[in-house]
Motif scaffolding. Structure first.
Motif, PDB file in Angstrom:
ATOM      1  N   ASN A 281       0.925  -1.129   0.220  1.00  0.00           N
ATOM      2  CA  ASN A 281      -0.078   0.053  -0.081  1.00  0.00           C
ATOM      3  C   ASN A 281       0.829   1.262  -0.092  1.00  0.00           C
ATOM      4  O   ASN A 281       1.164   1.995   0.861  1.00  0.00           O
ATOM      5  CB  ASN A 281      -1.050   0.096   1.223  1.00  0.00           C
ATOM      6  CG  ASN A 281      -1.930  -1.150   1.318  1.00  0.00           C
ATOM      7  OD1 ASN A 281      -2.350  -1.387   0.218  1.00  0.00           O
ATOM      8  ND2 ASN A 281      -2.458  -1.490   2.367  1.00  0.00           N
ATOM      9  N   GLY A 282       1.486   1.662  -1.090  1.00  0.00           N
ATOM     10  CA  GLY A 282       2.211   2.690  -1.173  1.00  0.00           C
ATOM     11  C   GLY A 282       3.581   2.313  -1.310  1.00  0.00           C
ATOM     12  O   GLY A 282       3.933   1.004  -2.037  1.00  0.00           O
ATOM     13  N   SER A 283       4.741   3.371  -1.533  1.00  0.00           N
ATOM     14  CA  SER A 283       6.097   2.875  -1.868  1.00  0.00           C
ATOM     15  C   SER A 283       7.036   3.480  -0.416  1.00  0.00           C
ATOM     16  O   SER A 283       6.490   4.189   0.246  1.00  0.00           O
ATOM     17  CB  SER A 283       6.350   3.764  -2.997  1.00  0.00           C
ATOM     18  OG  SER A 283       6.093   5.109  -3.147  1.00  0.00           O
ATOM     19  N   ILE A 284       8.253   2.983  -0.602  1.00  0.00           N
ATOM     20  CA  ILE A 284       9.275   3.467   0.419  1.00  0.00           C
ATOM     21  C   ILE A 284       9.881   4.804  -0.163  1.00  0.00           C
ATOM     22  O   ILE A 284      10.246   4.953  -1.425  1.00  0.00           O
ATOM     23  CB  ILE A 284      10.383   2.482   0.540  1.00  0.00           C
ATOM     24  CG1 ILE A 284       9.693   1.221   1.153  1.00  0.00           C
ATOM     25  CG2 ILE A 284      11.524   3.050   1.389  1.00  0.00           C
ATOM     26  CD1 ILE A 284      10.676  -0.168   1.426  1.00  0.00           C
ATOM     27  N   LYS A 285       9.799   5.881   0.346  1.00  0.00           N
ATOM     28  CA  LYS A 285      10.108   7.195   0.087  1.00  0.00           C
ATOM     29  C   LYS A 285      11.624   7.614   0.410  1.00  0.00           C
ATOM     30  O   LYS A 285      12.045   8.595   0.115  1.00  0.00           O
ATOM     31  CB  LYS A 285       9.085   8.202   0.683  1.00  0.00           C
ATOM     32  CG  LYS A 285       7.724   7.887  -0.256  1.00  0.00           C
ATOM     33  CD  LYS A 285       6.639   8.972   0.269  1.00  0.00           C
ATOM     34  CE  LYS A 285       5.442   8.908  -0.620  1.00  0.00           C
ATOM     35  NZ  LYS A 285       4.756   7.576  -0.286  1.00  0.00           N
ATOM     36  N   THR A 286      12.148   6.956   1.207  1.00  0.00           N
ATOM     37  CA  THR A 286      13.594   7.560   1.745  1.00  0.00           C
ATOM     38  C   THR A 286      14.608   6.274   1.164  1.00  0.00           C
ATOM     39  O   THR A 286      14.423   5.195   0.847  1.00  0.00           O
ATOM     40  CB  THR A 286      13.657   7.436   3.338  1.00  0.00           C
ATOM     41  OG1 THR A 286      13.451   6.158   3.686  1.00  0.00           O
ATOM     42  CG2 THR A 286      12.557   8.124   3.993  1.00  0.00           C
ATOM     43  N   GLU A 287      15.643   6.849   1.147  1.00  0.00           N
ATOM     44  CA  GLU A 287      16.968   5.993   0.498  1.00  0.00           C
ATOM     45  C   GLU A 287      17.235   5.127   1.512  1.00  0.00           C
ATOM     46  O   GLU A 287      18.087   3.939   1.299  1.00  0.00           O
ATOM     47  CB  GLU A 287      17.980   6.720  -0.047  1.00  0.00           C
ATOM     48  CG  GLU A 287      17.742   7.695  -1.268  1.00  0.00           C
ATOM     49  CD  GLU A 287      18.736   8.352  -1.893  1.00  0.00           C
ATOM     50  OE1 GLU A 287      19.893   7.922  -1.524  1.00  0.00           O
ATOM     51  OE2 GLU A 287      18.485   9.312  -2.737  1.00  0.00           O
ATOM     52  N   THR A 288      17.168   5.312   2.985  1.00  0.00           N
ATOM     53  CA  THR A 288      17.761   4.419   4.054  1.00  0.00           C
ATOM     54  C   THR A 288      16.425   4.169   4.759  1.00  0.00           C
ATOM     55  O   THR A 288      16.333   4.707   6.060  1.00  0.00           O
ATOM     56  CB  THR A 288      18.847   5.220   4.773  1.00  0.00           C
ATOM     57  OG1 THR A 288      18.282   6.353   5.267  1.00  0.00           O
ATOM     58  CG2 THR A 288      19.906   5.407   4.155  1.00  0.00           C
ATOM     59  N   PRO A 289      15.532   3.223   4.380  1.00  0.00           N
ATOM     60  CA  PRO A 289      14.155   3.120   5.094  1.00  0.00           C
ATOM     61  C   PRO A 289      14.702   2.227   6.261  1.00  0.00           C
ATOM     62  O   PRO A 289      15.533   1.435   6.564  1.00  0.00           O
ATOM     63  CB  PRO A 289      13.606   2.139   3.929  1.00  0.00           C
ATOM     64  CG  PRO A 289      14.544   1.596   3.322  1.00  0.00           C
ATOM     65  CD  PRO A 289      15.896   2.730   3.129  1.00  0.00           C
ATOM     66  N   THR A 290      13.649   2.310   7.370  1.00  0.00           N
ATOM     67  CA  THR A 290      13.494   1.764   8.443  1.00  0.00           C
ATOM     68  C   THR A 290      12.310   1.024   8.285  1.00  0.00           C
ATOM     69  O   THR A 290      11.396   1.077   7.282  1.00  0.00           O
ATOM     70  CB  THR A 290      13.595   2.577   9.780  1.00  0.00           C
ATOM     71  OG1 THR A 290      12.356   3.508   9.803  1.00  0.00           O
ATOM     72  CG2 THR A 290      14.667   3.464   9.793  1.00  0.00           C
ATOM     73  N   ALA A 291      12.192   0.083   9.651  1.00  0.00           N
ATOM     74  CA  ALA A 291      10.890  -0.796   9.425  1.00  0.00           C
ATOM     75  C   ALA A 291       9.475  -0.112   9.276  1.00  0.00           C
ATOM     76  O   ALA A 291       8.549  -0.533   8.662  1.00  0.00           O
ATOM     77  CB  ALA A 291      10.918  -1.798  10.651  1.00  0.00           C
TER      78      ALA A 291
END
Length: 197
Positions: free
Chosen positions: A30-40
């Protein structure tokens, strides 16, 4: 293990499931990861997606859709409130004041009004040639018309309430088309207050 449990197990493993050649059921985010260094906390929740097969698409492509032609502005008579009894009912006090509640009820235009038509049996039929107009319209609003029952109605006899209006959906100006709403149930008239049996 049943088919449903097997499908759920495969989905939990991240696999796609073919649903009887109707299409593919799969996990999706449901959506996407918006950061280059994602956390949980940046990982979006998972949901289920479905892609129909060409077989399923072909099966429904020739379905003929038709518009029923029922006007959405036809008066709807939903319920009735008798002020003498202080209750919602279908047995009105003789010569009493009654709210007709519903939608698209506001009266206006030529030939508009509220009538009671004698029922002609138990099948929802009524005698349109013997309709009796209400004695008076006290309040005239789109969701509620308040009327005074005529004193010429026979005690215990069944009637259908008819509302005719040409007020449009906006509730202000009459249109050229007269619309008619009929109560789903027949109403009746009780005994006159203070009368002897």
């Amino acid at each position: 293990m049943g088919r449903t449990e097997a499908c759920v197990k495969l989905l939990k493993q991240g696999r796609a499931v073919n649903l009887f050649d109707m299409g593919i059921l799969y996990l999706t985010a449901n959506g996407s990861i918006k950061t280059e260094t994602p956390t949980a906390s940046d990982v979006p929740d998972l949901s289920i997606g479905f892609t129909p097969s060409s077989f399923a698409k072909d099966a429904v492509k020739d379905i003929d859709v038709r518009v029923s032609g029922i006007s959405t502005t036809t008066p709807v008579l939903a319920q009735f409130f008798d002020y003498d009894k202080s209750e919602y009912t279908t047995e009105f006090s003789a010569s009493g004041i009654v709210d007709i509640q519903g939608n698209y009820l506001k009266l206006g235009g030529e030939d508009s009004g509220v009538w009671l038509a004698p029922a002609t049996g138990d099948t929802g039929g009524y005698d349109s040639s013997s309709m009796i107009p209400v004695a008076k319209v006290v309040r005239n609003r789109p969701k509620c018309i308040t009327v005074k029952m005529p004193d010429t109605l026979a005690e215990g006899k069944k009637y259908y309430i008819i509302v005719r209006t040409s007020i449009g959906k906006n509730g202000n100006r009459p249109t050229k088309e007269i619309r008619e709403g009929v109560s789903d149930v027949a109403v009746s008239i009780g005994s006159v207050s203070g009368s002897s049996d």
